[in-house]
Scaffold this motif. Structure first.
Motif, PDB file in Angstrom:
ATOM      1  N   VAL A 260     100.152 -24.127 -14.718  1.00 30.22           N
ATOM      2  CA  VAL A 260      99.200 -24.060 -15.414  1.00 30.22           C
ATOM      3  C   VAL A 260      99.384 -22.807 -16.508  1.00 30.22           C
ATOM      4  CG1 VAL A 260      96.612 -23.914 -15.951  1.00 30.22           C
ATOM      5  CG2 VAL A 260      97.568 -25.686 -14.300  1.00 30.22           C
ATOM      6  N   GLY A 261      99.586 -21.676 -15.724  1.00 29.88           N
ATOM      7  CA  GLY A 261      99.589 -20.601 -16.358  1.00 29.88           C
ATOM      8  C   GLY A 261     100.882 -20.464 -17.426  1.00 29.88           C
ATOM      9  N   LYS A 262     101.938 -21.038 -17.211  1.00 26.38           N
ATOM     10  CA  LYS A 262     102.973 -21.380 -18.316  1.00 26.38           C
ATOM     11  C   LYS A 262     102.438 -22.357 -19.424  1.00 26.38           C
ATOM     12  CE  LYS A 262     107.920 -22.517 -19.118  1.00 26.38           C
ATOM     13  NZ  LYS A 262     107.449 -23.255 -20.349  1.00 26.38           N
ATOM     14  N   ILE A 263     101.542 -23.246 -19.064  1.00 28.40           N
ATOM     15  CA  ILE A 263     101.061 -24.306 -20.000  1.00 28.40           C
ATOM     16  C   ILE A 263     100.192 -23.632 -21.178  1.00 28.40           C
ATOM     17  CG2 ILE A 263      99.360 -26.083 -20.435  1.00 28.40           C
ATOM     18  CD1 ILE A 263     100.477 -27.406 -17.793  1.00 28.40           C
ATOM     19  N   VAL A 264      99.256 -22.712 -20.593  1.00 36.81           N
ATOM     20  CA  VAL A 264      98.570 -21.985 -21.319  1.00 36.81           C
ATOM     21  C   VAL A 264      99.198 -20.971 -22.273  1.00 36.81           C
ATOM     22  CG1 VAL A 264      96.841 -19.827 -21.452  1.00 36.81           C
ATOM     23  CG2 VAL A 264      96.425 -21.766 -19.768  1.00 36.81           C
ATOM     24  N   LEU A 265     100.394 -20.305 -21.989  1.00 37.17           N
ATOM     25  CA  LEU A 265     101.177 -19.466 -22.566  1.00 37.17           C
ATOM     26  C   LEU A 265     101.696 -20.306 -23.731  1.00 37.17           C
ATOM     27  CD1 LEU A 265     102.881 -17.047 -20.136  1.00 37.17           C
ATOM     28  CD2 LEU A 265     100.895 -16.613 -21.836  1.00 37.17           C
ATOM     29  N   ASP A 266     102.347 -21.457 -23.385  1.00 39.00           N
ATOM     30  CA  ASP A 266     102.967 -22.299 -24.381  1.00 39.00           C
ATOM     31  C   ASP A 266     102.068 -22.815 -25.646  1.00 39.00           C
ATOM     32  OD1 ASP A 266     105.462 -22.040 -23.228  1.00 39.00           O
ATOM     33  OD2 ASP A 266     105.199 -23.807 -22.128  1.00 39.00           O
TER      34      ASP A 266
END
Length: 424
Positions: free
Chosen positions: A397-403
């Motif tokens: 989810v952390g990566k999804i937010v960054l993307d």
């Protein structure tokens, strides 16, 4: 299906007798496999076993409605209060079951009487429903001058001495304080307060305490006899695993004659328990699954292990995401972290419009969700930990937010309608 669920529970206990936590427990829940539920705190999630029991209660009611409503459900609810009271360590006669925390808050605040010179205090971190109910009673029952908000910031919210000093400054100015309303674990930001110290402090000044513990039962150890509040409520469907919705309401015995449910029915002028039990024909099945949720927890692990796993996961996940986003958690002190944590959003999210677009994209495009909020001039999100989650979920989810933010940077930010009805 029922046999499969029972066998799964037994198998989990045999294979994982101490720490059966993480993705291995996902088959025991009905969550969509593509859904990453790092927001367990808003609505909870009942295991399949509990849902099976819910259907059994509903079928029992359908088979013989007269016997169910006139006899069986009353006996079942009395047994439930006995069982739940042992879990939270209080007298069962001081405990009733309601639909949700909103019902409890409304029942208490709309029952209490204030003299013209008496006031109610609350903090700015109170849940939105609590604030709105206080606003309502300030116009319909009292005056706006009798309901006073105390502002907390990132320092006072995680320092009990500073919090009490600021509260005392307000008390000294206005004098006659009848009641103070505060959280056990606040919603946004999610902070675990030292309510034992706070309750004792206010009692020594003759101030009644109303504790919104919506996020407490099942998330942390709850000992009501030790805490000794005047009024306490907690949603059981959030962290205890019963089917939504249900809420326990504790009222100290010498105050029970003052408190009435917001619905008046055949229990009126009877006992405290009867008045809150019979509020018209309704489905009691969700309430009764509290007992089955407690059984489920015992099958999985002991209470301390459940508390510790969720607490440690919340802390580790908060640190991981903060590192990914080059930001920080609201607090690093274990004392103020329960099963939820707060992480400052990446620096690009610097307006309410951007924050709103981000969380809409998460739920609509990525099948996950993060409660987001502004506190003390910064923008944060809240994560929840749960026994079926692992650290990799938060990394995803952390990566999804960054993307998502990366895509937002290259497209115009259009103002969207604010979601007024999200529960946290």
């Amino acid at each position: 299906m029922k046999i499969f669920i029972y066998l799964s529970l037994i198998l989990c206990w045999i294979i994982f007798p101490v720490y059966p936590f993480g993705h291995s427990l996902l088959p025991l829940f009905s969550l969509d496999p593509s859904y990453i539920n790092i927001n367990h705190g808003s609505y909870g999630s009942a295991p399949k076993y509990v849902h099976e029991k819910l259907q059994e209660y509903q079928l029992q009611a359908e088979r013989n409605p007269d016997r169910w409503f006139r006899l069986d459900v009353q006996v079942a609810m009395e047994k439930l209060r006995e069982k739940l009271s042992k879990y939270v360590n209080c007298n069962p006669d001081d405990l009733v079951i309601l639909d949700n925390a909103s019902s409890g808050i409304n029942s208490i605040l709309k029952s209490l009487k204030l003299k013209s010179n008496e006031t109610i205090l609350y903090y700015n971190v109170a849940y939105g429903m609590v604030k709105l109910t206080l606003e309502y009673v300030s116009t319909e029952f009292f005056t706006q001058e009798q309901i006073i908000q105390i502002e907390l910031d990132h320092q006072t919210i995680q320092n009990t001495n500073l919090l009490l000093k600021k509260t005392q400054d307000t008390i000294n100015k206005i004098k006659h304080v009848k009641l103070i309303v505060f959280d056990h674990i606040s919603s946004t930001p999610a902070i675990l307060f030292d309510i034992e110290t706070m309750i004792k402090y206010f009692r020594n000044q003759g101030i009644l305490t109303l504790i919104d513990g919506a996020h407490a039962v099942g998330a942390i150890e709850l000992n009501l006899s030790k805490l000794d509040p005047d009024f306490y409520l907690s949603n059981t469907h959030k962290w205890l695993y019963n089917h939504r919705s249900a809420c326990l309401l504790y009222v100290k015995k010498d105050l029970q004659n003052l408190i009435h449910p917001i619905i008046t029915s055949f229990g009126y002028l009877q006992s405290f328990q009867n008045e809150f039990f019979w509020l018209g024909t309704k489905d009691y099945s969700s309430y009764l699954t509290i007992s089955d949720a407690l059984d489920f927890r015992q099958t999985i692990a002991n209470e301390t292990d459940i508390y510790n796993y969720n607490h440690q996961l919340a802390k580790q996940a908060g640190d991981l995401i903060a590192q990914m986003w080059n930001s920080s958690t609201l607090t690093t002190n274990d004392q103020f972290i329960s099963t939820m944590n707060n992480i400052e959003l990446p620096s690009f999210i610097d307006t309410l419009d951007k924050m709103n677009i981000l969380y809409q994209k998460l739920i609509n495009q990525y099948n996950t969700f993060l409660p987001m909020f502004q506190f003390d001039n910064k923008f944060y999100c809240r994560i929840s930990a749960q026994i079926y989650m692992e650290l990799s979920d938060y990394q995803t989810v952390g990566k999804i937010v960054l993307d998502t933010i990366s895509n937002m940077i290259f497209f115009p930010i259009l103002k969207q309608t604010k979601d007024h009805f999200h529960s946290v």
